[in-house]
Design a protein around this motif. Sequence first.
Motif, PDB file in Angstrom:
ATOM      1  N   LEU A   2       5.360   6.501   3.951  1.00 37.47           N
ATOM      2  CA  LEU A   2       5.083   6.875   5.341  1.00 37.47           C
ATOM      3  C   LEU A   2       6.384   7.284   6.022  1.00 37.47           C
ATOM      4  CD1 LEU A   2       6.066   4.179   7.024  1.00 37.47           C
ATOM      5  CD2 LEU A   2       3.800   3.352   6.462  1.00 37.47           C
ATOM      6  N   THR A   3       7.481   7.076   5.342  1.00 39.01           N
ATOM      7  CA  THR A   3       8.768   7.570   5.836  1.00 39.01           C
ATOM      8  C   THR A   3       9.057   8.894   5.122  1.00 39.01           C
ATOM      9  OG1 THR A   3       9.735   6.146   4.136  1.00 39.01           O
ATOM     10  CG2 THR A   3       9.790   5.324   6.371  1.00 39.01           C
TER      11      THR A   3
ATOM     12  N   ILE B 117      13.381   1.675   3.053  1.00 37.58           N
ATOM     13  CA  ILE B 117      14.370   2.043   2.038  1.00 37.58           C
ATOM     14  C   ILE B 117      15.730   2.247   2.699  1.00 37.58           C
ATOM     15  CG2 ILE B 117      15.016   3.824   0.347  1.00 37.58           C
ATOM     16  CD1 ILE B 117      11.944   4.188  -0.125  1.00 37.58           C
TER      17      ILE B 117
ATOM     18  N   ASN C 289       9.494  -2.399  -9.653  1.00 38.49           N
ATOM     19  CA  ASN C 289       8.213  -2.977 -10.059  1.00 38.49           C
ATOM     20  C   ASN C 289       7.144  -2.897  -8.947  1.00 38.49           C
ATOM     21  OD1 ASN C 289       6.494  -4.652 -11.718  1.00 38.49           O
ATOM     22  ND2 ASN C 289       7.019  -6.336 -10.346  1.00 38.49           N
ATOM     23  N   SER C 290       7.530  -3.201  -7.710  1.00 34.98           N
ATOM     24  CA  SER C 290       6.529  -3.220  -6.630  1.00 34.98           C
ATOM     25  C   SER C 290       5.943  -1.827  -6.409  1.00 34.98           C
ATOM     26  CB  SER C 290       7.144  -3.708  -5.320  1.00 34.98           C
ATOM     27  OG  SER C 290       7.683  -4.982  -5.486  1.00 34.98           O
TER      28      SER C 290
ATOM     29  N   GLU D  87      15.357  -9.102 -12.943  1.00 32.44           N
ATOM     30  CA  GLU D  87      14.101  -8.467 -12.515  1.00 32.44           C
ATOM     31  C   GLU D  87      12.979  -8.913 -13.460  1.00 32.44           C
ATOM     32  OE1 GLU D  87      12.570  -6.514 -10.141  1.00 32.44           O
ATOM     33  OE2 GLU D  87      10.871  -6.742 -11.515  1.00 32.44           O
TER      34      GLU D  87
ATOM     35  N   SER E 163      16.301  -3.063  -2.617  1.00 32.60           N
ATOM     36  CA  SER E 163      17.276  -3.968  -1.990  1.00 32.60           C
ATOM     37  C   SER E 163      18.262  -4.482  -3.029  1.00 32.60           C
ATOM     38  CB  SER E 163      16.567  -5.153  -1.329  1.00 32.60           C
ATOM     39  OG  SER E 163      15.680  -4.706  -0.341  1.00 32.60           O
TER      40      SER E 163
HETATM   41  C1  LIG Z   1       2.103  -0.973   1.104  1.00 32.11           C
HETATM   42  C2  LIG Z   1       3.538  -0.753   1.461  1.00 32.11           C
HETATM   43  C3  LIG Z   1       3.987   0.521   1.801  1.00 32.11           C
HETATM   44  C4  LIG Z   1       5.333   0.743   2.131  1.00 32.11           C
HETATM   45  N1  LIG Z   1       5.744   1.989   2.489  1.00 32.11           N
HETATM   46  C5  LIG Z   1       7.045   2.199   2.790  1.00 32.11           C
HETATM   47  C6  LIG Z   1       7.526   3.510   3.118  1.00 32.11           C
HETATM   48  O1  LIG Z   1       6.771   4.474   3.202  1.00 32.11           O
HETATM   49  N2  LIG Z   1       8.842   3.679   3.368  1.00 32.11           N
HETATM   50  C7  LIG Z   1       9.727   2.641   3.315  1.00 32.11           C
HETATM   51  O2  LIG Z   1      10.910   2.871   3.533  1.00 32.11           O
HETATM   52  N3  LIG Z   1       9.291   1.389   3.045  1.00 32.11           N
HETATM   53  C8  LIG Z   1       7.986   1.147   2.777  1.00 32.11           C
HETATM   54  N4  LIG Z   1       7.564  -0.129   2.484  1.00 32.11           N
HETATM   55  C9  LIG Z   1       8.487  -1.235   2.675  1.00 32.11           C
HETATM   56  C10 LIG Z   1       9.516  -1.446   1.565  1.00 32.11           C
HETATM   57  O3  LIG Z   1      10.285  -0.270   1.385  1.00 32.11           O
HETATM   58  C11 LIG Z   1       8.893  -1.829   0.252  1.00 32.11           C
HETATM   59  O4  LIG Z   1       8.141  -3.010   0.390  1.00 32.11           O
HETATM   60  C12 LIG Z   1       9.927  -2.060  -0.847  1.00 32.11           C
HETATM   61  O5  LIG Z   1       9.255  -2.270  -2.062  1.00 32.11           O
HETATM   62  C13 LIG Z   1      10.848  -3.234  -0.544  1.00 32.11           C
HETATM   63  O6  LIG Z   1      11.912  -3.230  -1.454  1.00 32.11           O
HETATM   64  P1  LIG Z   1      12.631  -4.560  -1.896  1.00 32.11           P
HETATM   65  O7  LIG Z   1      13.624  -4.211  -2.927  1.00 32.11           O
HETATM   66  O8  LIG Z   1      13.104  -5.293  -0.700  1.00 32.11           O
HETATM   67  O9  LIG Z   1      11.452  -5.429  -2.531  1.00 32.11           O
HETATM   68  P2  LIG Z   1      10.561  -5.057  -3.790  1.00 32.11           P
HETATM   69  O10 LIG Z   1      10.419  -3.615  -3.987  1.00 32.11           O
HETATM   70  O11 LIG Z   1       9.328  -5.880  -3.688  1.00 32.11           O
HETATM   71  O12 LIG Z   1      11.471  -5.577  -4.979  1.00 32.11           O
HETATM   72  C14 LIG Z   1      11.566  -6.926  -5.317  1.00 32.11           C
HETATM   73  C15 LIG Z   1      11.696  -7.016  -6.817  1.00 32.11           C
HETATM   74  O13 LIG Z   1      11.886  -8.382  -7.146  1.00 32.11           O
HETATM   75  C16 LIG Z   1      11.151  -8.685  -8.295  1.00 32.11           C
HETATM   76  N5  LIG Z   1      10.865 -10.114  -8.274  1.00 32.11           N
HETATM   77  C17 LIG Z   1      10.097 -10.802  -7.390  1.00 32.11           C
HETATM   78  N6  LIG Z   1      10.080 -12.110  -7.716  1.00 32.11           N
HETATM   79  C18 LIG Z   1      10.866 -12.244  -8.796  1.00 32.11           C
HETATM   80  C19 LIG Z   1      11.249 -13.351  -9.594  1.00 32.11           C
HETATM   81  N7  LIG Z   1      10.828 -14.578  -9.336  1.00 32.11           N
HETATM   82  N8  LIG Z   1      12.083 -13.131 -10.647  1.00 32.11           N
HETATM   83  C20 LIG Z   1      12.545 -11.887 -10.927  1.00 32.11           C
HETATM   84  N9  LIG Z   1      12.192 -10.797 -10.208  1.00 32.11           N
HETATM   85  C21 LIG Z   1      11.374 -10.989  -9.161  1.00 32.11           C
HETATM   86  C22 LIG Z   1       9.909  -7.808  -8.203  1.00 32.11           C
HETATM   87  O14 LIG Z   1       9.350  -7.566  -9.464  1.00 32.11           O
HETATM   88  C23 LIG Z   1      10.442  -6.549  -7.548  1.00 32.11           C
HETATM   89  O15 LIG Z   1      10.808  -5.569  -8.476  1.00 32.11           O
HETATM   90  C24 LIG Z   1       6.233  -0.358   2.139  1.00 32.11           C
HETATM   91  C25 LIG Z   1       5.770  -1.635   1.794  1.00 32.11           C
HETATM   92  C26 LIG Z   1       4.443  -1.827   1.453  1.00 32.11           C
HETATM   93  C27 LIG Z   1       3.991  -3.229   1.111  1.00 32.11           C
END
Ligand SMILES: Cc1cc2nc3c(=O)[nH]c(=O)nc-3n(C[C@H](O)[C@H](O)[C@H](O)COP(=O)(O)OP(=O)(O)OC[C@H]3O[C@@H](n4cnc5c(N)ncnc54)[C@H](O)[C@@H]3O)c2cc1C
Length: 416
Positions: free
Chosen positions: A51-52, A389, A38-39, A32, A13
Amino acid sequence: MRTTTVVLGGGQSGLAMSHCLSARSIDHVVLERNEVANSWRRDRWDSLRLLTPNWQCRLPGHAYQGDDPDGFMMASEVADFLAEYAKRIGAPVIGGTTVTSVRRTEDGYAVGSDQGEWLCTAVVVATGAFNVPAIPAFAEAVPSNVTTITAMDYRNPDQLGEGGVMVVGASATGVQLASEIRRSGREVVLSVGEHVRGPRSYRGQDIHWWMEVAGVLDERYDEVDDIVRARRVPSMQLAGSDERATFDLNALTAMGVKLVGRLAGVRDGQAQFSGSLRNKCELADLKLGRLLDTIDEWAVTSGQDGSVSAPHRFEPTRVDSSPRLGLDLTSGEIETIVWSTGFRPDYSWLEVDVLDQKGMIRHDGGVVDSPGMYLLGNPFLRRRKSSFIDGSRADAEDLIVELSAYLDRRASSSTR
Ligand SMILES: Cc1cc2nc3c(=O)[nH]c(=O)nc-3n(C[C@H](O)[C@H](O)[C@H](O)COP(=O)(O)OP(=O)(O)OC[C@H]3O[C@@H](n4cnc5c(N)ncnc54)[C@H](O)[C@@H]3O)c2cc1C
């Protein structure tokens, strides 16, 4: 330090938004706490795959280019894909920087971190919606002879004792873990509450392909009847595998997983299950039927009906006529409980008054209830696919319009 926009979080995101900000020449940094993605690198179990389908990994200005578009990347491959994206777009990521506070100032926001403070006009919260496990309060009543672990700490079955395992929660995470743990030879009980049943494939195509072309994933937040409810709908029971296997409850039962109802409480060492298992399964079957009806209707109206295989329906979920309503946790039958009861965001650093009673950020399609603040990555933020994603791409492309209009308004009011 001063910049126009601070993006919090370097996951998909935050990176998608960074690309959109750069495309409009808006000065920004991405803070970050660890490293990009990281996640995906640290918070997922070893065997996790998307799963996508890979072809659905699309970000602004970037898409999956590998040789397995219909496959499902491992979590580490997704992390590499995002790291490559960050490099390609030259995202100004400042890693190893944990945001510790965000507060309003007279003309914007002050973002505090363990590496210093940034002053900015706009903030994009992209710290993720799945930061910490959501565990029921009665987890504390689990007797000490049972080891408990959350899906966030679970890595593989070797971590667990040899005895029986109860997996609580039957959404995407729960069914994947129940299946993996059962395959390791352990007895598995799966506690099933409200869930969304999904076949991997239907009429010769991936279910995500169908949901995309039929417009289901693009359904907008301001078009659904009850957005509060829609945002709480559990994830579909899906997993990515080479076999393109379906991970519904029938598949798990066939493997020897025992189904029980929703875990309603733990009292005096007894796990108590709701009697609603059959109802919950019937409801999930009904909703799957509705989804397939939508798909079939789309196939007809779009003229695709003849080019895919014929419509069919799946066997209803098989449920014991009298599933057990209790389980003695002191008996030794269950050695480990795996909480797969969902995740929630962590906004403990947020000092702006935008949280509702449930601790969620108040927003309208990602436009937060505080001028110049935006949110990305949360379930059904702007459309059904928002937490995927591909949803980050669509939502970032929408929100950049809002954000840059806000900056323009600010700029024109200050020159008046
Ligand atoms: C188990 C699981 C499986 C998934 N499978 C899929 C899939 O197959 N396909 C799909 O499209 N989506 C999937 N998702 C959903 C989604 O794509 C992911 O959760 C994705 O990681 C979300 O991206 P994001 O950038 O929104 O958040 P995140 O990837 O969580 O990124 C947030 C970032 O912010 C950082 N951060 C957090 N707090 C702080 C802070 N205080 N200071 C600085 N940095 C910080 C973290 O370190 C992290 O790097 C899945 C989710 C989960 C939980």
